[in-house]
Structure formats: C-alpha cells, structure tokens
Write a protein that holds these residues in place. Structure first.
Motif, PDB file in Angstrom:
ATOM      1  N   ALA A  19       0.825  -1.214   0.000  1.00  0.00           N
ATOM      2  CA  ALA A  19       0.000   0.000   0.000  1.00  0.00           C
ATOM      3  C   ALA A  19       0.859   1.263   0.000  1.00  0.00           C
ATOM      4  O   ALA A  19       0.379   2.347  -0.335  1.00  0.00           O
ATOM      5  N   GLY A  20       2.129   1.132   0.360  1.00  0.00           N
ATOM      6  CA  GLY A  20       3.009   2.306   0.473  1.00  0.00           C
ATOM      7  C   GLY A  20       3.317   2.950  -0.871  1.00  0.00           C
ATOM      8  O   GLY A  20       3.007   2.403  -1.934  1.00  0.00           O
ATOM      9  N   LYS A  21       3.951   4.113  -0.804  1.00  0.00           N
ATOM     10  CA  LYS A  21       4.182   4.883  -2.039  1.00  0.00           C
ATOM     11  C   LYS A  21       5.618   4.720  -2.573  1.00  0.00           C
ATOM     12  O   LYS A  21       6.005   5.351  -3.561  1.00  0.00           O
ATOM     13  N   ALA A  22       6.406   3.876  -1.896  1.00  0.00           N
ATOM     14  CA  ALA A  22       7.816   3.753  -2.266  1.00  0.00           C
ATOM     15  C   ALA A  22       7.971   3.236  -3.701  1.00  0.00           C
ATOM     16  O   ALA A  22       7.048   2.628  -4.259  1.00  0.00           O
ATOM     17  N   ALA A  23       9.152   3.465  -4.280  1.00  0.00           N
ATOM     18  CA  ALA A  23       9.427   2.960  -5.628  1.00  0.00           C
ATOM     19  C   ALA A  23       9.585   1.439  -5.564  1.00  0.00           C
ATOM     20  O   ALA A  23       9.790   0.880  -4.476  1.00  0.00           O
ATOM     21  N   LYS A  27      10.548  -1.139  -2.459  1.00  0.00           N
ATOM     22  CA  LYS A  27       9.589  -2.123  -1.929  1.00  0.00           C
ATOM     23  C   LYS A  27      10.227  -3.513  -1.876  1.00  0.00           C
ATOM     24  O   LYS A  27      10.043  -4.253  -0.910  1.00  0.00           O
TER      25      LYS A  27
END
Ligand code: PEP
Ligand code: MG
Length: 753
Positions: A19-23, A27
């Motif tokens: 769900a996170g926004k990391a690249a 991830k």
C-alpha cells in the motif's frame, strides 16, 4: 509462534509495503527484510527474470554490491534450478548440492542452509525468493509455505510495477519445460499448429493481500454457494450428461464442492490475511504439489478434478466467467478442453482456431461433427492433458497419427512443416480428380455429396468437389443462436445455401435438436433422462408444431421457383413421416393460396436411423421420395451404445456384420420400391467404410467435405463388381472378419488406406 498468526503477521507487514508509495526497488528491499525477519534467517534475496537470466534484484544479508550484478541462467545453480522446475528447494547443506554455483561477489561463503521458492505468474517462473541460514538446518513445511505466500504477494508487486515481462517469462517456461509427446484418439483428421488456449481460461490472481479479512470470508462463502448451485444445475441438465464420464466428473465435483475439509483449508488461508482468490490459489498449489507426487492414476484424476474445480471457484470469485471464445482468440490457437458442446465450439473465430484437443471426446458426438464441418482437426482422449499443457504452450496437433506434440523442438517443427508439404501434395492429387466424376474402373458411378450446416460450408461445394449437399443440418443455426432464430433469419440462411449451391442439389434436414444438441431456449418442461432417446428431433418438432411450421415456411419460401428437398430426422414410425409431410404440404398450400411463390417441386425424405423403422420399410418407402441412412444414430441404437460416450467409442466396428446386414436390408428394400438411398453418417467419410457401403449397393454418400477427395480418388481406381460379390459372400457366412477381408481385397486391387 503459532503458524497461522506468523503468516498473518508477515501478510500484514507485506500489506503495508504494497500500500506504500515507495518505488518498486525500495519495496523489494523492504520485502527481503520482512522475509528475513519473519523466518529468522540471516539472508533473504529476490532474483528476477531479466533478458532471459535471473538477476539478483534485492537482498538482505548478502553483499549489496552484488545486486544487479549476480546473474544465473535458467537451470543454473540452485536458483536457476528452482525457476526451471517451478518447485521449492530446501537444503540443510547448500554446497553439497550438485547444482550449487558459487558466486564469490555475494559473500555467501558462511551460509549453510538454503530454502528457495519460485515466484510464479501465469504458471511461468518470473523469479525466485530464497533465504539462507548460517547453521545447517532443515526447513519445515510451514516455513516453506510461508515463503510461498510471500512469493505470491511478490508476484503481484512485480507485475504491478512492470518489473518482469510476462511474455518473456512464458517463453522461458516453454523452453525449460521441455518437449513432450502425448497420445490421443483421432477424432477429426488433420495437422495443426498454434498456442494452447484453455476453453475456460485459468484465472490470474491479481490481488493477494486482504484489506479486510471479514469481507474475504463472506466472499468465499458466497462463491461456494454459487458454485454449488451451478454444479447442482449442471447435474440436472441434459446437455451435460452427454458422456457418462462427464457425469462421473460432475459427481466428483459435487463431492469436492461440498467437502468441508477443502473449504476449511481455504478459510484458514484467508485467516492469515490472504484475499479469497489468493487463498484458493495457495491451497490449489499445495494440491498441485501433491498431484505431482502421486502415481495412482485414479487418485491423480480426482486431484485433477479438484484442480479444475478450484479454477471454477476462482472464476466465480473473480467474476471472470468468459470462455476463451468470448474473450476472442488473438493468434493461431489450439483449444484445450475437457469436453465441449457443439454450440460452444461454434462460438470460436474460425480464422484463428487451428485445432482442438480434448481430454474426453468420441467420434460421433455432435461437437466432432461440427469440428469436421469447420475443418478443424480434433484429437481426443488425451490423458493428463491439463497436468501437462500450460496456457500459451506451443502445440502441434497431428490427429492422423494420434499425437499431440507439446513445446516441440525446432527439429519437430521442421518435420511438421515437411508433413504439411506432403499433405499439400496429396491434396493436389485429390484436386486433380476434384472435377471428375466418381466412376470406378468397371463403370459404376457413385454420387458424392457433402454434409454441411454452416453457410460457409455451402460455399465450399466446388472446392470439395461435391455433387451437392446431401445433408444440411439446419439445427447448427439454432445452436449458435442465443434465442430461437426467427423465420427471416432461417430463410436468409437457406436462400444463401441454395444460391451457393447453384444448380447442385441440397437436402435440408429439419431441426434435430435435443440429445447432445440441447438449446437453452427450447429446454422447458421435463428433463430427459436419456436425451438421445428422448424428446428430440422430429418428436419435438411434431410436439411443437409452431416451430416446425416456421421452418417449413422458411424452407418453402427460400426454395421458391426450384426443387426443395427436405428430410426429417429420427423418424421412428411411418405415421411420423406422414404427419411431418402433411404439415409441410399444408404450409405450401397456404403460401400458394396467399399468392406467394413456392417451390416447383418438393421431394420428401426420411432419415433411417431408428432400428424400428427398418421393420416398417414396406409401409414407409411408398410414401417417400428418398431415404438417407444416419449411421451415427443407427449404430448407437443398434448396439445400445451412447455415441457420445468415449468409453464406447471404439467398442463397435462399423464393419461388423450387424451394421452391414441392416444397411443391406435397407438398400434391397429401397431398390424394390425404386427409392434412392443415401448414407449420411460419419461412417461414409472413411475410405474403407465407404468402400464397404458401396460394395453393399449404396450409390450415394453424403460425407464430410474432407473425405470427398480421398474417396473419389479411391473409387476411380477401384473395380467394384468383384468387391460387391465378395461382400455378399462375407455377409452370408457367419464369423467372417469383414474389415480384414475387405482390406486385403482392396489392397490386392492396389488401393491404399
Ligand atoms: C446420423 O445420425 O448418422 C446423422 C447423420 O445425423 P446426426 O449425426 O446429425 O444425428
Ligand atoms: Mg442422427
């Protein structure tokens, strides 16, 4: 820590990463950290497929400088081995394994134990997830399954981030799974090449980690409910009782569908935090693993059924209910199915459908007749089809030799191409006789008509070298329609067929619906327990005269100004023929009275396919203008052997005295009444069988268009009179093996089969 809560914890952490926004790279780095943490390992690494090799994409515990540097090809080292076999591998002492490949740049010298699982998408390995421990240790089933769950989530992450090219992975899988030859039964002769497409496509699970476990639990309960209802309906539906094997499969489905153990295992997987789809998939992959290790054929078959049912459950859950026909074929395809109904096959795009391979199937089932009409080779009764063939595999169907070549090598493809050239040459030879009459050396002429059911078939009369259409199965139009075809549509088809035939004759058969040719919009009323002997064909038509009147008008108007030849299927008693004829005549009078154009002449014929009618030929023949023997049904009823049952497919020989004597009786009786006889069952399309019919005195055959070339070529070099004499002798002498005798007599004349 109890295993379920451990799995739940991993999934919760993975859920946050997803769900996170990391690249994407960040991830992956987080995932390896989580895997190492939760499995208590010193190392966790992800290898992904790039440019055909497995590349280290992320690691926790190995040297970071090795990331995007360390590479292994498919099959190379432990990682390559896992990807190539698409199976987990766990070792207490990794270096002792013969495939171990040392990669100094990773700094892995100190680690002893190793456990890796494939990351799979669309049944292709797109990478590997591996953990390593300092100490030599064994890995438990639960730990391996935990790792597999992480790999499943990773597959979603990798796909959504576009890190691996699916098509490339599928090609790699094909290259690594190796070629295979599988045997089957020739149902429609021919040679074809294309990629495997499942009639019921396998569902790809796109979303693996649940947002809300309660919601997933409810979705599963609902999906089970829908699937059980579907199976209950299928069990009751006549069209699915076509083969008795089918019924047996449905019984097994039902047993699994109501099996508490199965639904409990899926529920347990949901409890760990998976979506309902991912939970079904995870239980299914455990099942597949079991399947691979079981030798007992019966158990294996049951597990294949469960696999099939899991896919059905996935389809229900995900709402992906379309068949491959509805999704549309994109390129040359070989269709893979357990079994198909005739209407289902007709839904496919003929331009791309190259061949069909069935796990079941029998020679005279209607789906096979449809395939023959479409000119599509079919191989049936291929055992273990679903276990061995993957979606997208390259396939060659060599129906003539009863072979399916899976993932063929370059050499096999070459010999396939050579075989195609040979076939083309043979076709050229037949082409040379195409426009010549089928006259034997001793001057006997045989009329060769073709069987048809589609407008396209009618257009190929000249191409096939046929003398006309001896059987036009009008029900095909009904089978491809979602609703009852209206009169205008029926009439347009018949007009199109007559126009395509030009001055060649066409015999239309009124609808033969029922049996394995069920149409949903005509179901209604009570279900038949034995559909082949039930409310079908003329029985249905005389019971629903509205339907028959509409067809009668469509036929009569379509043939205005020329001769209409029409015949009725499944006549069991002469009065049925008389009633059908009277009904048509009444329509003709009505049309004429209304000033509409009508045919100049109507010729009425009866199909002879119910043995009882043969006992009343003296009553029937004076009423008919012609008769046509339907050997498919006649054989079925004579031997009490379901034509659609694969187990009976080759139990009875068309050249047995029982059939040949019955046909001879019809030929003699018809000759006495001066009524022409045609044989229009599948039997007549096979050269040796055709020769037997001709030797019995049959002068007209209506056969599959592909059979006309070879049979015409055979007739033109045969001397028929001695064969006819011999045939009478064989029929009179008890216990003669007529197939063997005829074959050697034909070979003595130089005929080849
Ligand atoms: C037959 O029964 O032989 C026949 C020609 O009809 P169908 O196959 O359509 O039942
Ligand atoms: Mg029939």
């Amino acid at each position: 820590m109890p295993p379920a809560s451990a799995a739940r914890k991993i999934l919760r952490r993975l859920h946050d990463v997803m769900a996170g926004k990391a690249a994407a790279q960040a991830k992956l780095n987080q995932v390896v950290k989580i895997a190492a943490d939760e499995l208590g390992s010193e190392v966790a690494s992800i290898y992904l497929l790039r440019d055909g090799v497995l590349e280290l994409f992320a690691t926790f515990g190995l040297a970071q400088t090795a990331v995007h540097v360390t590479k292994l090809s498919m099959g190379q080292g432990l990682v390559g081995n896992i990807a190539a076999r698409r199976e987990p591998l766990s070792l207490a002492e990794a270096k002792a394994h013969p495939d171990f490949a040392y990669r100094p740049e990773t700094g892995e010298d100190d680690f002893h134990s190793f456990c890796g699982v494939p990351i799979v998408r669309r049944e292709a390995a797109i990478g590997v997830l591996a953990v390593q421990h300092l100490e030599p240790r064994d890995y438990t089933e639960i730990e391996i399954e935990g790792l597999q769950t992480v790999a499943m989530v990773l597959s979603e992450l990798i796909h959504s981030a576009g890190l691996v090219d699916d098509a490339q992975a599928m090609r790699m899988r094909a290259a690594n799974s190796g070629p295979l030859r599988m045997n089957g039964l020739k149902l429609v002769d021919g040679l074809a090449r294309g990629v495997a497409v499942f009639h019921q496509p396998r569902v790809v699970v796109e979303h693996t980690v649940a947002d809300d476990v309660d919601v997933e639990r409810t979705r599963l309960v609902e999906a089970f409910g829908r699937m059980r209802a579907q199976i209950d309906t299928m069990m009751g539906q006549a069209e699915f009782v076509a083969g008795t094997d089918h019924h047996e499969i449905l019984e097994t489905y039902k047993m699994f569908a109501y099996d508490e153990g199965w639904s409990r295992r899926i529920n347990d997987a949901i409890e760990t935090g998976l979506t309902a789809e991912a939970a079904v998939e995870s239980v299914q992959s455990r099942n597949r693993k079991r399947m691979r290790s079981i030798d007992d054929p019966y158990l294996r078959e049951r597990l294949t059924d469960l696999d099939d049912l899991s896919n059905r459950l996935l389809r229900t859950l995900s709402g992906q209910l379309s068949t491959a026909a509805q999704l549309g074929l994109q390129s040359d395809a070989i269709l893979i199915a357990r079994n198909l109904g005739p209407a289902e096959l007709l839904e496919y795009d003929k331009r791309h459908l190259q061949g069909v391979v069935l796990e079941e199937g029998s020679l005279t089932a209607h789906v096979i007749i449809v395939a023959r009409a479409m000119g599509v080779p079919v191989l049936g009764r291929v055992d273990q089809l679903f276990a061995q063939v993957n979606d997208g595999d390259e396939l060659i169907v060599d129906a003539g030799n009863g072979a399916l070549l899976v993932r063929p090598t370059a050499a096999t493809i070459k010999s396939y191409q050579a075989m195609r050239v040979l076939k083309a040459r043979q076709a050229e030879q037949w082409e040379r006789v195409r426009d010549l009459p089928a006259i034997s050396k001793d001057g006997r002429q045989i009329a060769l008509y073709m069987n048809a059911g589609l407008l396209d078939d009618a257009a190929s009369i000249a191409l096939a070298g046929a003398d006309g259409i001896g059987l036009f199965r009008t029900e095909f139009q009904f089978l491809v329609s979602a609703t009852l075809p209206r009169r205008e549509r029926q009439q347009a088809l018949y007009q199109g067929v007559l126009a395509a035939a030009g001055d060649k004759p066409v015999v239309f058969r009124t609808v033969d619906i029922g049996g394995d040719k069920a149409v949903p919009y005509l179901a209604g009323g009570e279900e038949d327990e034995n559909p082949a002997m039930g409310w079908r064909a003329l029985r249905l038509a005389l019971g629903r005269t509205g339907l028959m009147k509409v067809q009668a008008r469509a036929l009569l108007e379509a043939a205005a100004g020329r001769t209409l030849s029409v015949m009725f299927p499944m006549v069991s008693e002469p009065w049925e023929f008389a009633e059908a004829r009277a009904l048509m005549e009444a329509q003709r009078e009505r049309l004429a009275a209304a000033g509409r154009a009508v045919p100049t002449d109507v010729q009425y014929g009866a199909m002879i396919e119910v043995p009882a009618l043969i006992e009343q030929l003296d009553v029937l023949l004076p009423m008919t203008d012609f008769v046509s023997i339907g050997t498919n049904d006649l054989t079925q009823f004579l031997f009490a052997a379901d034509r659609a049952n694969p187990r009976l497919a080759d139990r009875y020989d068309w050249l047995s005295p029982a059939i040949l004597r019955v046909i001879r009786r019809v030929v003699c009786a018809a000759a006495q009444h001066d009524v022409p006889v045609t044989v229009c069952g599948e039997m007549g399309g096979r050269p040796l069988e055709a020769l037997a019919l001709i030797a019995l005195g049959v002068d007209r055959l209506s056969i599959t268009p592909a059979g006309i070339g070879p049979i015409k070529a055979m007739i033109r070099v045969a001397t028929l009179a001695p064969l006819a004499d011999m045939m009478l002798g064989w029929l009179a002498a008890p216990g003669v093996n007529i197939r063997a005798e005829l074959l050697s007599a034909a070979k003595r004349q130089g005929l080849s089969f």
